[in-house]
Design a protein around this motif. Structure first.
Motif, mmCIF file in Angstrom:
data_model
loop_
_atom_site.group_PDB
_atom_site.id
_atom_site.type_symbol
_atom_site.label_atom_id
_atom_site.label_comp_id
_atom_site.label_asym_id
_atom_site.label_seq_id
_atom_site.Cartn_x
_atom_site.Cartn_y
_atom_site.Cartn_z
ATOM 1 N N VAL A 171 -21.933 -29.529 2.074
ATOM 2 C CA VAL A 171 -22.978 -30.249 1.343
ATOM 3 C C VAL A 171 -22.394 -31.510 0.737
ATOM 4 N N THR A 172 -23.059 -32.644 0.956
ATOM 5 C CA THR A 172 -22.744 -33.870 0.230
ATOM 6 C C THR A 172 -23.846 -34.111 -0.796
ATOM 7 N N GLY A 173 -23.509 -34.796 -1.873
ATOM 8 C CA GLY A 173 -24.519 -35.094 -2.895
ATOM 9 C C GLY A 173 -24.939 -33.885 -3.705
ATOM 10 N N ALA A 174 -24.073 -32.870 -3.814
ATOM 11 C CA ALA A 174 -24.449 -31.633 -4.499
ATOM 12 C C ALA A 174 -24.621 -31.812 -5.998
ATOM 13 N N SER A 175 -24.074 -32.887 -6.563
ATOM 14 C CA SER A 175 -24.205 -33.103 -8.005
ATOM 15 C C SER A 175 -25.363 -34.043 -8.343
ATOM 16 N N GLY A 176 -26.118 -34.474 -7.337
ATOM 17 C CA GLY A 176 -27.214 -35.401 -7.562
ATOM 18 C C GLY A 176 -28.512 -34.707 -7.940
ATOM 19 N N PHE A 177 -29.561 -35.485 -8.040
ATOM 20 C CA PHE A 177 -30.887 -35.006 -8.439
ATOM 21 C C PHE A 177 -31.341 -33.851 -7.553
ATOM 22 N N PRO A 211 -27.673 -24.176 -6.156
ATOM 23 C CA PRO A 211 -27.904 -22.793 -6.614
ATOM 24 C C PRO A 211 -28.637 -21.948 -5.579
ATOM 25 N N LEU A 212 -29.530 -22.561 -4.800
ATOM 26 C CA LEU A 212 -30.250 -21.804 -3.777
ATOM 27 C C LEU A 212 -29.308 -21.357 -2.669
ATOM 28 N N LEU A 213 -28.415 -22.250 -2.259
ATOM 29 C CA LEU A 213 -27.447 -21.865 -1.232
ATOM 30 C C LEU A 213 -26.536 -20.754 -1.748
ATOM 31 N N ARG A 214 -26.127 -20.876 -3.002
ATOM 32 C CA ARG A 214 -25.296 -19.820 -3.586
ATOM 33 C C ARG A 214 -26.030 -18.483 -3.574
ATOM 34 N N SER A 215 -27.314 -18.506 -3.864
ATOM 35 C CA SER A 215 -28.083 -17.259 -3.954
ATOM 36 C C SER A 215 -28.246 -16.581 -2.600
ATOM 37 N N THR A 216 -28.109 -17.329 -1.517
ATOM 38 C CA THR A 216 -28.226 -16.729 -0.189
ATOM 39 C C THR A 216 -26.932 -16.065 0.259
ATOM 40 N N GLY A 217 -25.863 -16.290 -0.480
ATOM 41 C CA GLY A 217 -24.572 -15.751 -0.085
ATOM 42 C C GLY A 217 -23.801 -16.647 0.853
ATOM 43 N N ALA A 218 -24.284 -17.875 1.065
ATOM 44 C CA ALA A 218 -23.588 -18.804 1.950
ATOM 45 C C ALA A 218 -22.262 -19.236 1.325
ATOM 46 N N HIS A 219 -21.300 -19.536 2.174
ATOM 47 C CA HIS A 219 -20.066 -20.183 1.730
ATOM 48 C C HIS A 219 -20.333 -21.689 1.759
ATOM 49 N N SER A 264 -18.604 -34.111 -11.156
ATOM 50 C CA SER A 264 -18.030 -32.802 -10.869
ATOM 51 C C SER A 264 -19.112 -31.787 -10.504
ATOM 52 N N VAL A 265 -18.715 -30.792 -9.763
ATOM 53 C CA VAL A 265 -19.566 -29.662 -9.414
ATOM 54 C C VAL A 265 -18.902 -28.412 -9.946
ATOM 55 N N THR A 266 -19.647 -27.545 -10.595
ATOM 56 C CA THR A 266 -19.084 -26.326 -11.163
ATOM 57 C C THR A 266 -18.695 -25.363 -10.059
ATOM 58 N N VAL A 287 -17.822 -21.049 -3.344
ATOM 59 C CA VAL A 287 -18.020 -22.497 -3.426
ATOM 60 C C VAL A 287 -16.652 -23.165 -3.391
ATOM 61 N N GLU A 288 -16.436 -23.976 -2.378
ATOM 62 C CA GLU A 288 -15.174 -24.686 -2.180
ATOM 63 C C GLU A 288 -15.402 -26.160 -2.495
ATOM 64 N N ILE A 289 -14.637 -26.719 -3.411
ATOM 65 C CA ILE A 289 -14.779 -28.112 -3.806
ATOM 66 C C ILE A 289 -13.708 -28.939 -3.094
ATOM 67 N N VAL A 290 -14.152 -29.958 -2.373
ATOM 68 C CA VAL A 290 -13.230 -30.855 -1.674
ATOM 69 C C VAL A 290 -13.477 -32.269 -2.188
ATOM 70 N N ASP A 291 -12.462 -32.901 -2.752
ATOM 71 C CA ASP A 291 -12.596 -34.277 -3.214
ATOM 72 C C ASP A 291 -12.670 -35.206 -2.006
ATOM 73 N N GLY A 292 -13.643 -36.090 -2.022
ATOM 74 C CA GLY A 292 -13.783 -37.009 -0.902
ATOM 75 C C GLY A 292 -14.745 -38.127 -1.213
ATOM 76 N N ASP A 293 -14.758 -39.123 -0.354
ATOM 77 C CA ASP A 293 -15.561 -40.331 -0.559
ATOM 78 C C ASP A 293 -16.085 -40.770 0.805
ATOM 79 N N LEU A 294 -17.380 -40.902 0.928
ATOM 80 C CA LEU A 294 -17.978 -41.305 2.199
ATOM 81 C C LEU A 294 -17.506 -42.678 2.650
#
Length: 309
Positions: free
Chosen positions: A8-14, A21-29, A38-40, A45-52
């Protein structure tokens, strides 16, 4: 358990903030490409620092991923920034997904790529996009990489809800300025999408087993449009916005906006038909975002009142 793996890109946006949270609730990685905000972290949930805009940070980003949900975009007037993020950033992400053999790629775009309208019950492919802003022009160019690779592009029109910094703030400026009445009796028909239902539609596109293989453009809008008058009344009832009575010509309304120091383009957003048909998304088996306006505004009323009033 075979968990679907989604980048997922843009996970901290509007909108991304409602999708995660919906993806988390499905059990997806979920692998989150994080940049600046930042994203909690949490389970799966795997956080990877990156820039498009930096290709070195994207290398291998699609490895071991089943689907990409590309929500990140730059919204603004800086042409160079639009090109760097919305065009070249999307191209790089599509290329990385292709190298990794990712099964599904879904991008969030906007129906603003069609231009000023009027559009009434417009279906995908029925009108040539004619974007008028740097943001929309660049997002349309970015779409072409996704579509060329066999991915899916979702186009909502106006999205509202917690975190909205554009739609309802813009409407508030309009109703405060239009003292003489709404243009055309407020009859313009608009496709408004509540952020939670849009998030559900996006999540539904990528968490199938295997991920849904959708291709092409899809309008992500409710089946029923609302009129400008309905929107103004609902915003008055739920959010405390001023209630505008009477009517005036479109030209008169634009002049009144400009005199009040508002961008006249706001009238093109709210005062002209922008009604987009979402039948194609429904036929795919996708989840059409169909939260009613009254229920949608009521769900986000506390946030809007705190932020705007």
């Amino acid at each position: 358990m075979n968990r679907p793996r989604v980048l997922v890109t843009g996970a901290s946006g509007f909108i991304g903030g409602a999708v995660l949270p919906l993806l988390r609730s499905t059990g997806a990685h979920v692998r989150v490409l994080a940049h600046h905000r930042s994203v909690t972290p949490g389970p799966y949930v795997e956080i990877v620092d990156g820039d498009l805009t930096d290709p070195t940070t994207l290398r291998g980003i699609g490895r071991d991923v089943d689907a990409v949900l590309h929500l990140a975009s730059y919204i603004g007037k800086d042409e160079d920034r639009c090109a760097a993020v919305n065009v070249e950033g999307t191209r790089r992400l599509v290329e990385e997904a292709g190298r990794a053999g990712v099964a599904a790629f879904v991008q969030l775009s906007t129906a603003a790529v069609y231009g000023d309208g009027p559009f009434r019950e417009l279906r995908e492919g029925d009108a040539e996009p004619r974007p008028v802003s740097p943001t929309s022009r660049s997002r349309l160019r970015g779409e072409r990489f996704v579509l060329g690779a066999g991915g899916a592009v979702l186009r909502p029109y106006l999205v509202y809800g917690t975190g909205d910094r554009w739609v309802m703030p813009g409407l508030l400026r309009v109703v405060r300025a239009l003292r003489s009445g709404l243009p055309g009796r407020g009859g313009a028909l608009l496709s408004l999408t509540e952020v939670g239902s849009l998030a559900a539609s996006l999540a539904h596109m990528v968490v199938g087993t295997p991920p849904r293989r959708a291709t092409g453009v899809f309008h992500a809008c409710p089946s029923r449009p609302v009129s400008l008058r309905e929107l103004v009344v609902a915003a008055h009832l739920h959010l405390g916005f001023p209630l505008v009575g009477g009517e005036q010509s479109f030209e008169g309304a634009r002049a009144e906006l400009v005199r009040a120091g508002c961008d006249g383009h706001l009238l093109d957003l709210f005062g002209v038909d922008h009604w987009f048909d979402a039948t194609r998304l429904a036929e795919l088996g996708g989840r059409v975002p169909d939260t009613g306006l009254s229920a949608g505004l009521a769900a986000h009323a506390a946030w809007y009142r705190a932020q705007l009033l």
